[in-house]
Design a protein around this motif. Structure first.
Motif, PDB file in Angstrom:
ATOM      1  N   ASN A 123      -4.468   4.854 -61.947  1.00 15.94           N
ATOM      2  CA  ASN A 123      -5.046   4.878 -60.489  1.00 15.94           C
ATOM      3  C   ASN A 123      -5.584   3.310 -60.385  1.00 15.94           C
ATOM      4  O   ASN A 123      -6.283   3.215 -59.096  1.00 15.94           O
ATOM      5  CB  ASN A 123      -6.139   5.921 -60.486  1.00 15.94           C
ATOM      6  N   ASP A 124      -5.376   2.278 -61.183  1.00 16.11           N
ATOM      7  CA  ASP A 124      -5.839   1.127 -60.918  1.00 16.11           C
ATOM      8  C   ASP A 124      -4.568   0.184 -60.378  1.00 16.11           C
ATOM      9  O   ASP A 124      -3.525   0.347 -60.795  1.00 16.11           O
ATOM     10  CB  ASP A 124      -5.948   0.567 -62.305  1.00 16.11           C
ATOM     11  N   THR A 125      -5.078  -0.457 -59.246  1.00 19.02           N
ATOM     12  CA  THR A 125      -4.039  -1.578 -58.536  1.00 19.02           C
ATOM     13  C   THR A 125      -4.517  -2.793 -58.626  1.00 19.02           C
ATOM     14  O   THR A 125      -5.699  -3.039 -58.887  1.00 19.02           O
ATOM     15  CB  THR A 125      -4.017  -1.038 -57.285  1.00 19.02           C
TER      16      THR A 125
END
Length: 240
Positions: A62-64
């Motif tokens: 979920n990390d961008t």
């Protein structure tokens, strides 16, 4: 593919995004950092020149992270499953699933008991604390008591008639199961997956497994193989 993902999880995400997203799935090759899946990107409309990709946002779990540089087509792998009819069919099946569950929920609700309460027009209903309430408020209070898990005694005025209305419905669990199976069968057919394989049934039927591999898996494998080959190997390397 990169320091934070294993290959199985990575390629499952690539395949899922390739099939579901009309834009396909973009994988950026950051060389020494590895391969990363893009969440968002912009691409130009060049036809005979090499396309460029910009405003790329890569994602791990979920990390961008937004990449500031522009990448050429040779720096990325753009997986696309060009089958709009299949995507539309799956979208339609999703709508059918929503409709089926909506019918199921409404069917369950329709079986809930309904309460009929006859109250004279001029009757005043007074609670134990002296508060006077309307007949609708009294009916809501009775309904909550009747639907409670606890055993309760209901105090009623002799002028008030409370009865349960038995509601009938023709909907059964078999009907809901049939609707669901119709949606699942259409999905299996659309993806060329034999039904017993689709439902996860253990089978020794070699024909079913062969059909699954040939018609459902190999088209996706060819897309992955050709896209990777076109990105990592030059024409002369491929010929060798």
């Amino acid at each position: 593919p990169n320091v934070n993902q294993n290959a199985t999880d990575f390629w499952k995400q690539v395949i899922d995004r390739t099939i579901r997203n009309p834009k396909g799935c973009l994988v950026v090759n950051l060389r020494e950092k590895g391969l990363f899946i893009a969440e968002n990107w912009e691409v130009d409309n060049l036809v005979i020149s090499e396309k460029t990709y910009r405003n790329i946002q890569i994602i791990v779990d979920n990390d961008t992270l937004k990449l500031n540089r522009t990448y050429k087509a040779s720096d990325v792998m753009h997986f696309r499953y060009n089958n709009p009819r299949l995507i539309n069919l799956l979208k339609m099946n999703n709508e059918l699933i929503d409709a089926a569950w909506g019918v199921a929920i409404n069917g369950v609700r329709s079986k809930a008991p309904k309460i009929k309460m006859a109250v004279p027009n001029n009757l005043k209903i007074q609670k134990a604390n002296g508060e006077v309430i309307t007949s609708n408020e009294y009916a809501d209070d009775i309904a909550k008591k009747l639907s409670s898990d606890e055993i309760k005694a209901i105090v009623s005025n002799s002028n008030i008639d409370i009865s349960i209305i038995d509601t009938k419905t023709s909907l059964s669990s078999t009907d809901i199961k049939a609707l669901r199976e119709e949606v699942y069968s259409n999905t299996a057919i659309a993806l060329s997956i034999p039904k017993n394989v689709f439902y996860g049934e253990v089978t020794s039927n070699a024909d079913a497994n062969d059909v699954f591999i040939t018609y459902a898996c190999e088209p996706i494998i060819e897309i992955i193989n050709d896209t990777i080959g076109g990105s990592f190997f030059e024409k002369e390397e491929y010929k060798k």
